[in-house]
Write a protein that holds these residues in place. Structure first.
Motif, PDB file in Angstrom:
ATOM      1  N   VAL A 116      20.582 -41.292 -27.638  1.00 39.28           N
ATOM      2  CA  VAL A 116      19.648 -40.648 -28.557  1.00 39.28           C
ATOM      3  C   VAL A 116      18.481 -40.003 -27.820  1.00 39.28           C
ATOM      4  N   GLN A 117      17.834 -40.746 -26.948  1.00 42.35           N
ATOM      5  CA  GLN A 117      16.698 -40.181 -26.222  1.00 42.35           C
ATOM      6  C   GLN A 117      17.143 -39.014 -25.348  1.00 42.35           C
ATOM      7  N   GLU A 118      18.307 -39.149 -24.738  1.00 37.87           N
ATOM      8  CA  GLU A 118      18.848 -38.051 -23.936  1.00 37.87           C
ATOM      9  C   GLU A 118      19.112 -36.834 -24.814  1.00 37.87           C
ATOM     10  N   GLY A 119      19.584 -37.071 -26.040  1.00 34.69           N
ATOM     11  CA  GLY A 119      19.837 -35.976 -26.964  1.00 34.69           C
ATOM     12  C   GLY A 119      18.574 -35.215 -27.325  1.00 34.69           C
ATOM     13  N   VAL A 120      17.499 -35.939 -27.562  1.00 34.20           N
ATOM     14  CA  VAL A 120      16.223 -35.291 -27.862  1.00 34.20           C
ATOM     15  C   VAL A 120      15.779 -34.434 -26.684  1.00 34.20           C
ATOM     16  N   GLN A 121      15.845 -34.985 -25.501  1.00 33.46           N
ATOM     17  CA  GLN A 121      15.410 -34.245 -24.313  1.00 33.46           C
ATOM     18  C   GLN A 121      16.281 -33.016 -24.077  1.00 33.46           C
ATOM     19  N   PHE A 122      17.599 -33.174 -24.263  1.00 28.36           N
ATOM     20  CA  PHE A 122      18.523 -32.056 -24.071  1.00 28.36           C
ATOM     21  C   PHE A 122      18.217 -30.927 -25.055  1.00 28.36           C
ATOM     22  N   LEU A 123      18.058 -31.252 -26.339  1.00 29.41           N
ATOM     23  CA  LEU A 123      17.810 -30.215 -27.334  1.00 29.41           C
ATOM     24  C   LEU A 123      16.396 -29.668 -27.254  1.00 29.41           C
ATOM     25  N   ASP A 124      15.443 -30.464 -26.777  1.00 32.20           N
ATOM     26  CA  ASP A 124      14.092 -29.945 -26.522  1.00 32.20           C
ATOM     27  C   ASP A 124      14.148 -28.770 -25.547  1.00 32.20           C
TER      28      ASP A 124
ATOM     29  N   ALA B 278      17.058 -33.410 -35.488  1.00 36.85           N
ATOM     30  CA  ALA B 278      16.438 -34.292 -36.481  1.00 36.85           C
ATOM     31  C   ALA B 278      17.186 -35.611 -36.599  1.00 36.85           C
ATOM     32  N   LEU B 279      18.503 -35.600 -36.453  1.00 38.34           N
ATOM     33  CA  LEU B 279      19.263 -36.848 -36.518  1.00 38.34           C
ATOM     34  C   LEU B 279      18.860 -37.790 -35.391  1.00 38.34           C
ATOM     35  N   PHE B 280      18.628 -37.240 -34.212  1.00 41.27           N
ATOM     36  CA  PHE B 280      18.155 -38.083 -33.112  1.00 41.27           C
ATOM     37  C   PHE B 280      16.784 -38.682 -33.453  1.00 41.27           C
ATOM     38  N   HIS B 281      15.919 -37.873 -34.049  1.00 40.96           N
ATOM     39  CA  HIS B 281      14.582 -38.369 -34.397  1.00 40.96           C
ATOM     40  C   HIS B 281      14.646 -39.452 -35.478  1.00 40.96           C
ATOM     41  N   ILE B 282      15.594 -39.326 -36.417  1.00 39.87           N
ATOM     42  CA  ILE B 282      15.766 -40.384 -37.420  1.00 39.87           C
ATOM     43  C   ILE B 282      16.128 -41.682 -36.730  1.00 39.87           C
ATOM     44  N   SER B 283      17.059 -41.613 -35.794  1.00 34.10           N
ATOM     45  CA  SER B 283      17.466 -42.820 -35.075  1.00 34.10           C
ATOM     46  C   SER B 283      16.292 -43.445 -34.331  1.00 34.10           C
ATOM     47  N   LEU B 284      15.438 -42.621 -33.771  1.00 35.44           N
ATOM     48  CA  LEU B 284      14.292 -43.121 -33.024  1.00 35.44           C
ATOM     49  C   LEU B 284      13.155 -43.609 -33.927  1.00 35.44           C
ATOM     50  N   GLY B 285      13.272 -43.350 -35.221  1.00 37.01           N
ATOM     51  CA  GLY B 285      12.210 -43.747 -36.133  1.00 37.01           C
ATOM     52  C   GLY B 285      10.987 -42.846 -36.062  1.00 37.01           C
ATOM     53  N   ASP B 286      11.149 -41.638 -35.554  1.00 40.35           N
ATOM     54  CA  ASP B 286      10.037 -40.696 -35.401  1.00 40.35           C
ATOM     55  C   ASP B 286       9.949 -39.818 -36.658  1.00 40.35           C
ATOM     56  N   GLU B 287       9.321 -40.357 -37.694  1.00 40.54           N
ATOM     57  CA  GLU B 287       9.270 -39.668 -38.980  1.00 40.54           C
ATOM     58  C   GLU B 287       8.571 -38.316 -38.882  1.00 40.54           C
ATOM     59  N   ALA B 288       7.494 -38.248 -38.127  1.00 41.03           N
ATOM     60  CA  ALA B 288       6.750 -36.992 -38.013  1.00 41.03           C
ATOM     61  C   ALA B 288       7.626 -35.895 -37.416  1.00 41.03           C
TER      62      ALA B 288
END
Length: 449
Positions: free
Chosen positions: A207-215, A237-247
């Motif tokens: 998940v964290q890798e996914g956020v960084q990759f898409l960033d 957004a799906l990665f952020h849901i998994s991370l609990g990053d609502e904002a």
């Protein structure tokens, strides 16, 4: 010397502007860029530009909306008038458009197979064939058609992206990642390869890798059409849901997922799906359903594709719109009147799925469990990706959770942890389920005392 498109496929004679329009369609279609629509202008400027008019007809059919057939038929009729100029490939493309307008997708696919067999450099035809196979949940066909073209275009990043996504849909995740990274090594901004790799990362809990990759990847999305732009942000957004990053989830939704092309089918279902997932994850979405449903009202009789219809229905029902009843009646009618394979899918999968999502949206969780339990094992038949269809698994889980079916909910949550082991919503729900299960022996002992 004969004219050729950007991939080296021979075309009937075209003016310079018409050929530019054709090339914009081919390259834009493969790369999900807005320039694909330039072929519409090229066809209108030159009604006798055979291939430009064929591709303009295709462009209208991709709208996935009522009325598209009538618009596509205008360009089909133009192509028919100059069909005597068509080469063998273009003649097949005319027939393909004709059958698509008529709704005979089986024949469209058969013609597409013939085209790719004879003209393997026609990657637009490969892409079109994958589009229809994807809509029918036929991942083996997605891979087969792409493999047919590999020898003719071994280093084409768009084809490698197609191969990557086909492998991902077949659960061959390691191979999918290899193909995606090959594509990205050739063209770092190839969006379908980025998309396939995001799928792999989601499916393997990275998940964290996914956020960084898409960033990093999103810096190159400025020229993408609304589908690819919003859909890759949907994945983020799906990665952020998994991370609990609502904002971050809400920011993605408000600024990148909804509102780009709000009349387009794929943008609409992307918004419905993301709002529903946010709510299952415990995120307050405020009044965000309102603007989506304002656009869904026009879909109240839309049964063009079951994957889309089910999500239109959920959105309408979730916003408590009366049009949900109208669409449910249309689904019941479609289940009775569809023919062949379509009838099986509508009767045995789409109809119970629609009943299930309608019940969930109306907080009738017992019937949500009843009908989604019937539909979910066969959801692949309605099309969409694993990640997209996971919405229905989440709604079923949520219904069990709301009903207090703790043992079933725990089994479902533990299964989800196999691909989302650190997901905050999953683990939060699991903690609550385990607490409830721990209380049961105490309650039983109290009653026996």
């Amino acid at each position: 010397m004969a004219d050729e498109d950007i991939l080296g496929n021979v075309t009937s004679p075209l003016s310079a502007s018409a050929l530019n329009g054709v090339n914009d369609f081919v390259s834009g279609f493969l790369s999900y860029e807005r320039k694909a629509a330039n072929v519409l202008v090229a066809a209108d400027v030159d009604p006798e530009a055979l291939l430009a008019n064929i591709y303009a007809g295709f462009s209208w059919m991709f709208l996935e909306a009522a009325g598209a057939e009538a618009q596509a038929r205008i360009y089909l009729d133009r192509a028919r008038k100059v069909q005597s100029r068509a080469n063998a490939r273009e003649g097949l493309l005319i027939e393909q458009l004709s059958h698509w307008v008529a709704g005979d997708i089986g024949r469209v696919q058969a013609i597409g197979e013939t085209i790719v067999d004879a003209f393997p450099r026609d990657l637009a035809s490969v892409k079109l064939h994958q589009y229809f196979s994807f809509n029918r949940g036929d991942a083996p066909a997605m891979l087969s058609i792409a493999e047919k073209a590999r020898a003719a275009s071994p280093d084409n990043p768009h084809l490698l992206g197609m191969l990557a996504f086909a492998h991902e849909q077949l659960h061959a995740l390691d191979t999918a990642e290899v193909e995606a990274r090959k594509a990205l090594a050739i063209k770092s901004k190839e969006p379908w390869a980025q998309h396939a790799l995001a799928h792999v990362m989601l499916a393997t809990g990275r998940v964290q890798e996914g956020v960084q990759f898409l960033d990093e990847a999103q810096r190159g999305w400025g020229d993408l059409n609304s589908f690819m732009y919003t859909h890759n942000w949907w994945h983020k957004a799906l990665f952020h849901i998994s991370l609990g990053d609502e904002a971050a989830v809400l920011d993605a939704y408000d600024n990148h997922v909804w509102g780009i092309e709000p009349d387009y089918s794929q943008d609409q279902v992307g918004a419905v799906s993301l709002l529903a997932r946010m709510e299952v994850a415990g995120i307050d979405v405020g009044d965000r359903w309102v603007s989506v449903v304002d656009k869904l009202v026009s879909r109240a009789s839309d049964t063009l594709q079951p994957f889309l219809t089910i999500q239109y229905l959920y959105g309408l029902a979730r916003a408590e719109r009366a049009e949900a009843n109208q669409l449910m009646l249309a689904v019941e009618d479609k289940a009775l009147t569809a023919e062949g394979l379509d009838r099986t899918v509508w009767q045995q999968v789409a109809l119970p799925a629609c009943r299930g999502v309608l019940a969930h949206a109306r907080r009738d969780y017992a019937n949500a469990v009843r009908w989604l339990s019937v539909a979910n094992p066969r959801m692949q038949e309605i099309g969409g990706s694993h990640a997209q269809r996971d919405l229905f698994g989440q709604l079923l889980l949520d219904a069990h959770f709301k009903l207090g079916n703790w043992t079933i909910a725990r089994q479902m949550l533990e299964m989800r942890r196999t691909w989302d082991p650190d997901g905050m919503p999953v683990n939060r729900m699991l903690r609550q389920v385990n607490l409830e299960l721990e209380k049961q022996p105490l309650k039983a002992a109290g009653r026996s005392a």
